[in-house]
Scaffold this active site. Structure first.
Site, PDB file in Angstrom:
ATOM      1  N   GLU A 180      -1.214   4.179   1.476  1.00  0.00           N
ATOM      2  CA  GLU A 180      -0.889   3.487   0.219  1.00  0.00           C
ATOM      3  C   GLU A 180      -2.123   2.927  -0.472  1.00  0.00           C
ATOM      4  OE1 GLU A 180       2.431   0.318  -1.373  1.00  0.00           O
ATOM      5  OE2 GLU A 180       2.833   1.656   0.280  1.00  0.00           O
ATOM      6  N   ASP A 222       3.266   2.164   3.082  1.00  0.00           N
ATOM      7  CA  ASP A 222       3.947   1.017   3.688  1.00  0.00           C
ATOM      8  C   ASP A 222       5.344   1.405   4.162  1.00  0.00           C
ATOM      9  OD1 ASP A 222       1.756  -0.481   3.168  1.00  0.00           O
ATOM     10  OD2 ASP A 222       2.649  -1.709   1.591  1.00  0.00           O
ATOM     11  N   TYR A 231       2.025  -6.771   9.321  1.00  0.00           N
ATOM     12  CA  TYR A 231       2.458  -6.462   7.952  1.00  0.00           C
ATOM     13  C   TYR A 231       3.105  -7.673   7.276  1.00  0.00           C
ATOM     14  CZ  TYR A 231       4.696  -3.775   4.212  1.00  0.00           C
ATOM     15  OH  TYR A 231       5.090  -3.288   2.991  1.00  0.00           O
TER      16      TYR A 231
END
EC number: 5.6.2.1
Length: 729
Positions: A9, A105, A310
């Site tokens: 990403e 992601d 994350y």
């Protein structure tokens, strides 16, 4: 030899993956090795096409052209990142590439980023999915050893497309309809509008609130004990002054007799691990950071420093497969001040319990916890250090035993009335040791304050030296700040006018209004479109926000619409509902909204017109409060000229230490403070130079000013263009 293209990403994540996969040959927008080619997006490289790509008439905003309902929505490459799209495209089309690995992601939006690129390139090669929650070398290696088939995520992709297309149909049509019908820069969305409505409802509650005086009784004994009166129902307050007056009068010259001493052993467990919203709330309460700022700091700690997992997670639990990695994580974060705490936890085997380990409560990502990566505190900024501290302490607290204490409740009789006192004896500090026993509980609402109790036995008589009446006033609900607004967005069910429990439960289970990843942007968007403004820490609705709520269709103001959408989007993600059925419903709903706005006989009143004229089109300018200060904005949406009147800077007032406002333009700019302090920009430059030991030169000050400008809202972007790029999530 056939190769696999890996789509990350962001460039930083791509570099980490490339390093692990030994892809060290640099190309134009990619890194290559013997088996893999790692390339990257820059967020979205592809998006839904603007209305004018379907019909040139949509270039102009005309009410009669609405609704805009193309049969199929087209994809377009975002101009600003077109170069990187072409770099990704050229790698995907290579003849020696036989497989695509999606490494964006792990979530709905991440799926969309990669799949839209693949769809736009019109490539049909097998897809695999990398699904990881941290970007440490170990996590990447484990992830590549357990790649999932791309087909397993087709429904998630369909759900993401459905969300995006529905926002296009409803968001763009409603915004154009409102703007052209009422000749004002108005935009709405299924998340933005109900959020504004919640702020308005809270202000109405405050406005309509009537404070009531309540009364109580307090007795003080000669051994410094404070006793609080309670009625037969255990209430310490009464709104009946005459009743309290009578009781106080009747208690004169009475002592207190101890009826019972109740001892209860109690336990309290640590608050749960952080998800993004809870972390944003705490960072706002403790440090005043905005939701957006906290997310940006977390992103650095995740991507750059690789010390936290994350950030965009909505879970406060970890899955059972993570439990085995906890000792390594404790060793990694257990340095410096955390060493003794981590060492304590590592002395015994870690017991997984339902308070923090629950597979059923982890969807895309587990809670935010430390990684196994090396921690270099010297590389952190002050803000990064503070956010890291919050996460590590919460992680350690969850692994510590319960806080155990003995609660003592002393029940006494003075005359015929009951009085109580409460105290606490700590048996085991447990998780509160992590916070040095300074952890504040938000939920403590007990009227009877705890105190240090003297040695007392049942049947003792206590000499009362003073009996007095106490009083206070009921308080209106507090205005929202960013922390409490995040809570309301996460759980908006109390603002819903619905009897549908399933719908309310869905809103709760899907995370309420917006997602953990979008809430910060939504709040920012509301500030930047001047629907809300900040006064101190409190959020207030503006006149524009009030009028918008009066003009939009009723359904758009309620979280119910989002609840219904999320219910259906969840069904699409689970393969229980076809995307096409949902989009057909959204198109019909769009027709209803546009029709309702068109037939409205209401008016929008610009009550913030300034005496200044727009330098571009000559129309009157509107004075608005932006997030960083006051601005003048052209009222013509097609012109969209903006100019700063004043902005809050990071410079501090030398008298009261508050942030200074910078007013004016060019050489005439002046710093001003609410305390009355004034200072010319030229004087400010001289002062900074002296304070830094004559090291600061003109370039330093220019650099400082440039940094301030970076933090402003973008200026002079045509509003119509800005609206086109808005995402109505």
């Amino acid at each position: 030899m056939a190769k696999s293209v890996v789509i990350a990403e962001k460039p930083s994540v791509a570099r980490d993956i490339a390093r692990v996969l030994k892809c060290d040959k640099k190309g134009n927008g990619y890194l290559e090795g013997s088996k893999y080619i790692v390339t990257w997006a820059l967020g979205h490289l592809v998006t839904l096409a603007d209305p004018e790509s379907y019909d040139v008439k949509y270039k102009k905003w005309n009410l009669e052209d609405l609704p805009m309902l193309p049969e199929r929505l087209k994809l377009t490459v975002i101009k600003q990142t077109g170069k990187q799209f072409n770099a990704v495209k050229s790698q995907l089309l290579r003849k020696d590439v036989n497989e695509i690995i999606v490494a964006t992601d792990a979530g709905r939006e991440g799926e969309l980023v990669a799949r839209w690129i693949i769809d736009k390139v019109r490539i049909n090669k097998p897809i695999k999915r990398l699904w990881i929650s941290s970007v440490t070398d170990k996590a990447i290696k484990d992830g590549f050893a357990n790649l999932k088939p791309g087909k397993a995520y087709d429904n998630l992709y369909a759900s993401a497309v459905a969300r995006s297309e529905a926002d296009w149909y409803i968001g763009l049509n409603a915004t154009r309809a409102l703007t052209t019908r009422f000749n004002a820069q108005l935009n709405c969305g299924r998340v933005q509008t109900p959020t504004v409505a919640m702020i308005a409802n809270r202000e109405d509650e405050i406005k309509n609130f009537k404070a009531q005086t309540y009364y109580g009784i307090e007795a003080q004994t000669t051994n410094q004990l404070k006793l609080t009166w309670q009625d037969a129902n255990g209430n310490s307050r009464s709104f009946n002054k005459e009743k309290i007056d009578g009781i106080v009068k009747g208690l004169d010259k009475h002592n207190a007799t101890v009826l019972e001493i109740d001892k209860k052993q109690k336990k309290s467990f640590s608050p749960g691990l952080y998800d993004l919203t809870e972390l944003q709330r705490d960072a706002n309460k403790k440090f005043g950071y905005s939701a957006k700022e906290t997310l940006n700091i977390m992103q650095k700690l995740y991507e750059q420093h690789k010390v936290l997992t994350y950030p965009r997670t909505d879970s406060r639990y970890i899955s059972s497969d993570i439990v085995g990695t906890l000792p390594e994580r404790l060793k990694a974060c257990g340095v410096g001040e955390y060493r003794p705490l981590a060492h304590k936890v590592l002395q015994k085997p870690i017991k997984a319990n339902k308070s923090f380990v629950d597979d059923s409560k982890v969807s895309d990502h587990h809670a935010i916890i430390p990684t196994e990566g090396y921690v270099n505190f010297s590389a952190f900024t002050d803000k990064e250090r503070k956010i890291y501290d919050l996460v590590v302490k919460r992680f350690l607290a969850v692994l510590f035993p319960a806080f155990e204490y003995e609660q003592l409740t002393l029940r006494t009789k003075i005359g015929n009335e009951t009085f109580i006192a409460r105290g606490k004896t700590i048996l085991h500090a447990g998780w509160k040791e992590v916070y040095e026993n300074r952890f504040e509980d938000d939920d403590v609402t007990d009227e009877v304050k705890e105190q240090l109790l003297p040695r007392i036995e049942k049947g003792d008589t206590l000499t009362v030296k003073l009996i007095m009446q106490t009083s206070g006033q009921t308080k209106a609900p507090a205005r929202f700040n960013e922390a409490t607004l995040l809570s309301a967005m996460e759980n908006p069910t109390k603002y819903m006018d619905t009897q549908n429990k399933q719908l309310a439960d869905t809103l709760k289970s899907t995370g309420g209004l917006g997602t953990v990843a979008t809430r910060a942007d939504i709040i920012d968007k509301l500030f930047n479109s001047f629907l809300i403004e900040k006064r101190g820490k409190d959020i207030h609705i503006t006149s524009k926000g009030r009028q918008l709520l009066d003009l939009v269709p009723e359904e758009l103001k309620s979280p119910t619409l989002t609840g219904e959408w999320e219910q259906k989007l969840e069904a699409i993600a689970k393969g229980k509902l076809k995307k096409e059925v949902f989009i057909s419903e959204m198109k019909n709903y769009t027709k209803e909204i546009v029709s309702e706005i068109k037939s409205s006989d209401k008016k929008y009143k610009h009550d913030n017109i300034s005496t200044k004229s727009c330098p571009d089109c000559g129309k009157p300018m509107l004075e608005v409060n932006g997030k960083k200060g006051k601005m003048l904005v052209c009222q013509d949406r097609e012109c969209g000229h903006r100019k700063n009147v004043s902005r809050t800077t990071n410079a501090r007032c030398p008298q009261c230490k508050k942030k200074l406002e910078l007013r004016g333009e060019g050489a005439g700019q002046i710093f001003a403070c609410k305390c009355g302090y004034r200072e010319k920009l030229s004087t400010f430059q001289e002062r900074r130079k002296k304070e830094s030991g004559n090291k600061a030169d003109k370039r330093d000050v220019q650099k400082y000013m440039k940094q301030q400008k970076k933090e402003e809202e973008p200026l002079n972007n045509p509003f119509a263009e800005a609206l086109k790029k808005l995402k109505f999530d």
